[in-house]
Motif scaffolding. Structure first.
Motif, PDB file in Angstrom:
ATOM      1  N   LEU A  70     -50.802 -51.250   4.811  1.00 54.00           N
ATOM      2  CA  LEU A  70     -50.018 -50.090   4.626  1.00 54.00           C
ATOM      3  C   LEU A  70     -50.195 -48.815   3.847  1.00 54.00           C
ATOM      4  CD1 LEU A  70     -46.740 -52.287   4.236  1.00 54.00           C
ATOM      5  CD2 LEU A  70     -47.200 -51.103   6.251  1.00 54.00           C
ATOM      6  N   ALA A  71     -51.101 -49.013   2.686  1.00 54.54           N
ATOM      7  CA  ALA A  71     -51.616 -48.038   1.954  1.00 54.54           C
ATOM      8  C   ALA A  71     -52.531 -47.242   2.869  1.00 54.54           C
ATOM      9  CB  ALA A  71     -52.460 -48.590   0.745  1.00 54.54           C
ATOM     10  N   GLU A  72     -53.254 -47.846   3.727  1.00 55.65           N
ATOM     11  CA  GLU A  72     -54.158 -47.022   4.424  1.00 55.65           C
ATOM     12  C   GLU A  72     -53.690 -46.224   5.546  1.00 55.65           C
ATOM     13  OE1 GLU A  72     -57.205 -44.830   6.217  1.00 55.65           O
ATOM     14  OE2 GLU A  72     -57.434 -45.968   4.192  1.00 55.65           O
ATOM     15  N   ARG A  73     -52.343 -46.753   5.904  1.00 54.80           N
ATOM     16  CA  ARG A  73     -51.674 -45.984   6.869  1.00 54.80           C
ATOM     17  C   ARG A  73     -50.966 -44.726   6.229  1.00 54.80           C
ATOM     18  NH1 ARG A  73     -48.634 -50.686  10.439  1.00 54.80           N
ATOM     19  NH2 ARG A  73     -50.453 -51.373  11.598  1.00 54.80           N
ATOM     20  N   VAL A  74     -50.532 -45.113   4.952  1.00 54.55           N
ATOM     21  CA  VAL A  74     -49.961 -43.849   4.250  1.00 54.55           C
ATOM     22  C   VAL A  74     -50.995 -42.796   3.877  1.00 54.55           C
ATOM     23  CG1 VAL A  74     -49.083 -43.214   1.926  1.00 54.55           C
ATOM     24  CG2 VAL A  74     -48.157 -45.222   3.132  1.00 54.55           C
ATOM     25  N   ALA A  75     -52.086 -43.257   3.531  1.00 58.92           N
ATOM     26  CA  ALA A  75     -53.217 -42.263   3.538  1.00 58.92           C
ATOM     27  C   ALA A  75     -53.421 -41.423   4.719  1.00 58.92           C
ATOM     28  CB  ALA A  75     -54.558 -43.100   3.069  1.00 58.92           C
ATOM     29  N   CYS A  76     -53.465 -42.067   5.838  1.00 53.47           N
ATOM     30  CA  CYS A  76     -53.510 -41.507   7.191  1.00 53.47           C
ATOM     31  C   CYS A  76     -52.477 -40.452   7.483  1.00 53.47           C
ATOM     32  CB  CYS A  76     -53.451 -42.544   8.068  1.00 53.47           C
ATOM     33  SG  CYS A  76     -54.923 -43.687   8.599  1.00 53.47           S
ATOM     34  N   LEU A  77     -51.305 -40.786   6.954  1.00 53.73           N
ATOM     35  CA  LEU A  77     -50.159 -39.904   7.183  1.00 53.73           C
ATOM     36  C   LEU A  77     -50.090 -38.717   6.243  1.00 53.73           C
ATOM     37  CD1 LEU A  77     -47.388 -42.303   8.071  1.00 53.73           C
ATOM     38  CD2 LEU A  77     -48.178 -40.666   9.557  1.00 53.73           C
ATOM     39  N   ARG A  78     -50.625 -38.887   5.137  1.00 54.53           N
ATOM     40  CA  ARG A  78     -51.143 -37.746   3.980  1.00 54.53           C
ATOM     41  C   ARG A  78     -51.918 -36.822   4.643  1.00 54.53           C
ATOM     42  NH1 ARG A  78     -51.763 -41.528  -1.334  1.00 54.53           N
ATOM     43  NH2 ARG A  78     -49.960 -41.767  -1.966  1.00 54.53           N
ATOM     44  N   ARG A  79     -53.301 -37.371   5.335  1.00 56.98           N
ATOM     45  CA  ARG A  79     -54.270 -36.416   5.887  1.00 56.98           C
ATOM     46  C   ARG A  79     -53.759 -36.000   6.990  1.00 56.98           C
ATOM     47  NH1 ARG A  79     -57.290 -41.278   4.789  1.00 56.98           N
ATOM     48  NH2 ARG A  79     -57.035 -42.060   6.919  1.00 56.98           N
ATOM     49  N   GLU A  80     -52.848 -36.390   7.889  1.00 60.95           N
ATOM     50  CA  GLU A  80     -52.352 -35.814   9.094  1.00 60.95           C
ATOM     51  C   GLU A  80     -51.343 -34.712   8.630  1.00 60.95           C
ATOM     52  OE1 GLU A  80     -52.222 -34.720  12.831  1.00 60.95           O
ATOM     53  OE2 GLU A  80     -53.551 -35.563  11.932  1.00 60.95           O
ATOM     54  N   ARG A  81     -50.476 -35.022   7.578  1.00 59.89           N
ATOM     55  CA  ARG A  81     -49.740 -33.864   6.942  1.00 59.89           C
ATOM     56  C   ARG A  81     -50.491 -32.862   6.654  1.00 59.89           C
ATOM     57  NH1 ARG A  81     -47.005 -36.015   1.853  1.00 59.89           N
ATOM     58  NH2 ARG A  81     -49.222 -35.385   1.156  1.00 59.89           N
ATOM     59  N   ALA A  82     -51.370 -32.648   6.000  1.00 56.10           N
ATOM     60  CA  ALA A  82     -52.255 -31.660   5.607  1.00 56.10           C
ATOM     61  C   ALA A  82     -52.994 -30.904   7.163  1.00 56.10           C
ATOM     62  CB  ALA A  82     -53.402 -32.152   4.814  1.00 56.10           C
ATOM     63  N   ARG A  83     -53.322 -31.548   7.863  1.00 55.07           N
ATOM     64  CA  ARG A  83     -53.804 -31.130   9.280  1.00 55.07           C
ATOM     65  C   ARG A  83     -52.598 -30.393   9.918  1.00 55.07           C
ATOM     66  NH1 ARG A  83     -55.777 -32.311  14.720  1.00 55.07           N
ATOM     67  NH2 ARG A  83     -54.137 -33.707  14.832  1.00 55.07           N
ATOM     68  N   LEU A  84     -51.315 -31.037   9.888  1.00 61.74           N
ATOM     69  CA  LEU A  84     -50.423 -30.468  10.596  1.00 61.74           C
ATOM     70  C   LEU A  84     -49.957 -29.201  10.088  1.00 61.74           C
ATOM     71  CD1 LEU A  84     -48.252 -30.587  12.987  1.00 61.74           C
ATOM     72  CD2 LEU A  84     -46.968 -32.169  11.503  1.00 61.74           C
ATOM     73  N   LEU A  85     -49.947 -29.230   8.701  1.00 69.56           N
ATOM     74  CA  LEU A  85     -49.550 -27.783   8.131  1.00 69.56           C
ATOM     75  C   LEU A  85     -50.356 -26.605   8.476  1.00 69.56           C
ATOM     76  CD1 LEU A  85     -47.534 -26.677   5.924  1.00 69.56           C
ATOM     77  CD2 LEU A  85     -49.354 -27.361   4.243  1.00 69.56           C
ATOM     78  N   ALA A  86     -51.810 -27.144   8.353  1.00 72.13           N
ATOM     79  CA  ALA A  86     -52.768 -25.978   8.789  1.00 72.13           C
ATOM     80  C   ALA A  86     -52.458 -25.594  10.097  1.00 72.13           C
ATOM     81  CB  ALA A  86     -54.081 -26.464   8.500  1.00 72.13           C
ATOM     82  N   LEU A  87     -52.495 -26.328  10.695  1.00 67.60           N
ATOM     83  CA  LEU A  87     -52.171 -25.810  12.504  1.00 67.60           C
ATOM     84  C   LEU A  87     -50.708 -25.177  12.441  1.00 67.60           C
ATOM     85  CD1 LEU A  87     -53.098 -29.407  14.130  1.00 67.60           C
ATOM     86  CD2 LEU A  87     -54.088 -27.107  14.312  1.00 67.60           C
ATOM     87  N   LEU A  88     -49.625 -25.719  11.895  1.00 69.27           N
ATOM     88  CA  LEU A  88     -48.577 -24.764  12.091  1.00 69.27           C
ATOM     89  C   LEU A  88     -48.600 -23.558  11.542  1.00 69.27           C
ATOM     90  CD1 LEU A  88     -45.967 -27.803  11.103  1.00 69.27           C
ATOM     91  CD2 LEU A  88     -46.048 -26.837  13.339  1.00 69.27           C
ATOM     92  N   SER A  89     -49.128 -23.363  10.374  1.00 65.64           N
ATOM     93  CA  SER A  89     -49.492 -22.112   9.967  1.00 65.64           C
ATOM     94  C   SER A  89     -50.147 -21.090  10.450  1.00 65.64           C
ATOM     95  CB  SER A  89     -50.348 -22.212   8.683  1.00 65.64           C
ATOM     96  OG  SER A  89     -49.656 -23.067   7.482  1.00 65.64           O
ATOM     97  N   THR A  90     -50.971 -21.495  12.052  1.00 63.25           N
ATOM     98  CA  THR A  90     -51.485 -20.748  12.670  1.00 63.25           C
ATOM     99  C   THR A  90     -50.466 -20.206  13.634  1.00 63.25           C
ATOM    100  OG1 THR A  90     -51.997 -22.463  14.173  1.00 63.25           O
ATOM    101  CG2 THR A  90     -53.620 -22.077  12.685  1.00 63.25           C
ATOM    102  N   LEU A  91     -49.132 -20.356  13.640  1.00 65.18           N
ATOM    103  CA  LEU A  91     -48.342 -19.925  14.583  1.00 65.18           C
ATOM    104  C   LEU A  91     -47.615 -18.924  14.002  1.00 65.18           C
ATOM    105  CD1 LEU A  91     -47.123 -23.489  15.777  1.00 65.18           C
ATOM    106  CD2 LEU A  91     -48.639 -21.833  17.143  1.00 65.18           C
ATOM    107  N   PRO A  92     -47.638 -17.622  14.602  1.00 67.19           N
ATOM    108  CA  PRO A  92     -46.947 -16.358  13.799  1.00 67.19           C
ATOM    109  C   PRO A  92     -45.420 -16.560  13.593  1.00 67.19           C
ATOM    110  CG  PRO A  92     -47.719 -15.928  16.037  1.00 67.19           C
ATOM    111  CD  PRO A  92     -48.280 -17.283  15.824  1.00 67.19           C
ATOM    112  N   TYR A  93     -44.802 -17.226  14.625  1.00 71.70           N
ATOM    113  CA  TYR A  93     -43.597 -17.480  14.494  1.00 71.70           C
ATOM    114  C   TYR A  93     -42.774 -18.491  13.792  1.00 71.70           C
ATOM    115  CZ  TYR A  93     -43.951 -21.153  18.275  1.00 71.70           C
ATOM    116  OH  TYR A  93     -43.762 -22.273  19.180  1.00 71.70           O
TER     117      TYR A  93
END
Length: 372
Positions: free
Chosen positions: A276-299
């Protein structure tokens, strides 16, 4: 003539999120075709040991232990907290309602800082209480001076705060917590998302206030298995309470509130912490990636989060329109348009492939908007 309690006449209903089978029937898509990012559920589901425990459930025909002793003993080992201070519930939601039921008389008040989890106000009003709201600042931080003044002016029975907060994902820092704990009222900390906070250890241990109720009579800490352990559908949570509250809580709670399946899965989850800790770590990493991707959308204007979701302000159209456009593509997100949260979407962190599909659709919808 028979009547319903008068205070319930004006009680607005809580709007829950709908499950896969309802969305599948409504939108004509098979459940595996739906990307469900609207309820902060864990996309990886229960741990292997929890699934095994459910598959071999032995005593489903027998009422559960009314004191959830095996679960509370496992939680005591996990938390380093005496079992006597732990109460389990059918999700942390049940414990919020139970706590307010024993605290509030008609007209008594609680204090909240919106935007925040809607069940705090709902349960207070359900139990004939009144709600004092001190809105958060534009950056979603607490207005501590105004809250402190409200505590001394209105004398609320409790202050209910989530850390990280839902829906923005902001975390209360140590200085803020120390100040809150000095207030002459009960401070209820909802740590439903603490496991996802950065620099909190494997599962949020370093940032949790879970031991505070042992040292302070005015602190309660609530947590849940719904998010980090993937058990949202089984409804199991727990709280750590100061000693003076526990006798009344035990008297007031439903006798068989945590069912045998939920208890077995939660205990098995506590025996599968590495997975479960590894899954939480995966979600933390994906959160950072998703934030970066969403930040590329101007709207969109996404907000950094310490939880397993990201709140985004929609800049160029009504957020409801964008939510409905995503739903037509089989992607479901949460929509907000309230006095405290105008024109926002909250997007749960899913698997990398979920993020990739979401971003591709959002880019296309952005292009479509600009071409009109």
């Amino acid at each position: 003539m028979m009547q319903i309690a008068p205070h319930l006449d004006q009680l607005p209903p809580y709007t829950p999120i709908e499950p896969f089978e309802v969305l599948s029937a409504r939108y004509g898509r098979a459940p595996h075709e739906i990307i469900k990012l609207d309820a902060n559920e864990n996309p990886y589901g229960p741990s292997p040991r929890a699934l095994e425990a459910l598959a071999h459930l032995e005593w489903a025909h027998i009422y559960p232990d009314p004191e959830s002793r095996a679960l509370r003993a496992a939680l005591a080992d996990f938390l380093g907290v005496p079992m006597a201070h732990i109460l389990a519930g059918a999700g942390a939601d049940e414990l919020i309602d139970l706590l307010l039921r024993i605290l509030l008389r008609p007209g008594d008040r609680i204090l909240i800082a919106p935007p925040t989890f809607g069940m705090y106000a709902f349960d207070a009003r359900l139990n004939a209480g009144e709600v004092i709201e001190i809105p958060r600042r534009p950056d979603f931080s607490l207005d501590l001076e105004a809250m402190e003044q409200a505590v001394f002016t209105y004398r609320p029975k409790a202050v209910l705060l989530a850390s990280p907060n839902n829906p923005d994902g902001s975390l209360l820092d140590a200085g803020t917590l120390a100040r809150l704990f000095t207030w002459p009222t009960l401070i209820v900390l909802d740590e439903a998302y603490i496991e996802f906070a950065e620099d909190g250890g494997r599962l949020g241990e370093r940032l949790s206030s879970i031991r505070a109720p042992l040292e302070r009579e005015n602190v309660v800490v609530l947590r849940t298995f719904s998010k980090w352990a993937g058990l949202a559908g089984l409804r199991v949570g727990y709280g750590v309470f100061p000693e003076w509250l526990l006798p009344t809580l035990w008297k007031a709670k439903q006798p068989y509130n945590v069912n045998v399946a939920a208890s077995a899965a939660a205990i098995a989850s506590l025996g599968d912490l590495d997975t479960l800790a590894e899954r939480v770590a995966c979600l933390r990493r994906e959160r950072a990636r998703l934030l970066a991707l969403l930040s590329t959308l101007p709207y969109l204007r996404p907000i950094p989060s310490q939880a397993n979701f990201i709140l985004c302000r929609v800049l160029d159209r009504p957020a409801r329109v964008l939510k409905e456009a995503l739903a037509a593509e089989g992607i479901f997100v949460r929509y907000f348009d309230t006095p405290y949260l105008q024109n926002y979407l909250r997007i749960s962190v899913g698997r990398p492939e979920d993020s990739d599909t979401l971003i591709a659709v959002l880019r296309r919808l952005g292009d479509d908007s600009r071409s009109r």
